[in-house]
Design an enzyme around this catalytic site. Sequence first.
Site: not given
Ligand code: BGC
Length: 730
Positions: A274
Amino acid sequence: MSHSAALENEPLYRKYIKLMTLEEKAAQLLQLAAPFYDKPGDHSEVTGPMEELGIDAATVQNAGSVLGISGAEKMIAVQQAHMEQNRLGIPLLFMADIVHGFKTIFPIPLAIGCSWNPELAERSAQVAAYEAAVSGLHVTFAPMVDLVRDPRWGRVMESTGEDPYLNAVFARAFVEGFQGEDLSGDVKRVAACVKHFAAYGLSEGGRDYNTVDLSERQLREYYLPAYKAAVDAGCEMVMTSFNTVDGIPATGNRKLLRSLLREEWGFEGVVISDWAAIKEIVAHGAAGDEREAALKAMLAGVDIDMMTTSYIQHLPELVREGAIEQRMLDEAVLRILKLKEKLGLFENPLRGADPAAEAEIMRCAEHREVSRQLAEQSAVLLKNGGLLPLRQGQKIALVGPFADSGDILGWWSWLGETETAVKLGTAMQQLAAEPADVRIAEGCGIESITDAQKAAALQAAEGADVIVLALGEASHMSGEAGSRSDIRLPEAQLELIRLMKELGKPLAVVLFNGRPLDLHGVYDTADAVLEAWYPGSEGGAALANLLYGAANPSGRLSMSFPYTVGQVPVYYNHYSTGRPFSAEEQEKGNRYISQYLDIPNDPLLPFGFGLSYTSYAYEGLQLSAQQLTADGELKVKVKVTNTGAMAGTETLQLYVRDVAGEVVRPVRELKAFRQVTLAPGESREVEFTLTEMQLRYHHSDLSVSSDPGAFRLYVGGNSRDALEAEFRLV
Ligand code: BGC
């Protein structure tokens, strides 16, 4: 054949990986965030977020993937420039969060869960994939399938709810909708990335990014089934979660990612961290510095580093020093190249990017129609004292911050345009016999109320037959980093309810929110309550249809509504305890039972609950036998009748309780459900089949099997009110 011989025989290895430098390999594992160049055509200087991270032009040229850009023309330009600059001609992968729609926004996933309609959910994912694909995207960071029990956590809106079985059904539907059957042949689909692996939904206290700690049995029993369903459906990618799992950050958790995901489940796709989660292993306190974090993430099996420089800065050196085997890095690169190959990017780096189609299909009538249907089926009628549906000719005062608001798309509607959303007020005026029958006033802000707003609300209510209040949370009050400790409606809106209640007129409330709320001051005050969630682009149209009875509410809660926040976590599939609550014991004054002194144990509204404008009667629950054998089947029959005056769709739910297990079992577990649409007076006999497989669970040694003995079985319209029968597993 040895592992490395197998690798060297891979055509992609021979064609690309063998020729790549260590730096090029590490860069293939990097995910860039756009924009990375300021001046069109000039790629000598990196700007924007990538400059802030200290990433140079050479690294950008070798990067493997990009996050968060859209628009066919832009994608084409970026990919073409990349193909010219990249030494080996390896195309970029474009990824983004297409969570509940691209331009056509669907209801939030928690609402979609309440539709109990996986076919329509699949269709919504297919539409989202199509719009994203023509805009040039290849991968969506969806579905999010974290099981959720704590409505304080803002991200419950991204999940389909609290049940492992229902979540697994939707996980599969979303993956199939996004990916279709053949990603290279069907350029209207995108690869799916299931997230957040694992158990992110259990963040302590509902505070985002917080610690998660649970037994492996709980993890396997409740939290893993939906990710597993996505993987089994062929999901191409898995995203790690921000939290720890058994004390180790998921992103550096070898047991979770290598032993469980790859070895046990056989997942061969790409694992992505993530956002910045590799670097955050340091903040967690599980790595001394970014170098160690990169080492841990690579050893755990994370292929792509989203938004940090941990991999590009440290992997080449870690390989040179022998801390990481070259083979391990090569395999990570190979997985990424294989996904590119599967998407057909080596033959056609531009893939589905198509400016002409983009102009034509975005938010087209067909797509909006799917969104409207899903919004109609996702709304849940929580209370109705006979007030709804509204009747034509009634004078309606539509009051509240959502009466005329486009903020109905919800969080994670990245490219959704609130100004194109169909507002409730507009749609109701269109549906009413006379537009003037619906008078609109804001009444208050989300968290503030003025005398002028109150006066306008009172004026709108003058002469009205019915007051409809459109209330809720602003969309930024849920979603990522949207945790709240007090999940009542803001005080300004409660004041507006009280003000309107004093008028003594019939009062309906329509709620727009991303989590189950504590409905004190709402449920006890209003005559009718319709939970709209964030219903998406066509929200107003869907809700107007429901309010006026052009559509009959059929949504069922996929997450319990707590009585108060003090009950949280409250979920239907809990254990009994040794001193279960009993009204009888309470009446006798026995205090030594599992209860609160000041509130009930039960949620205000249980999982599976939802009303309709008609009513359904269940009768004649019949089992084909009193015993189920290990290789046999139990047929469960029940007759359901539409006893009201309007056609409607009922969701029949089948729950089971294992009376005595080796390990204690939930008081009820959803095993199957079926939707039937019935005309007034119509009956249908519905049959379910139950097998021993469905009764298996994780025992104390984590083996999966069933316990012979007594089982209770329930069939009904929610997890609380149901017909009951018993059988034995022999
Ligand atoms: C979130 C994810 C997301 C990623 C990319 C993160 O902060 O937890 O769910 O896919 O950002 O945008």
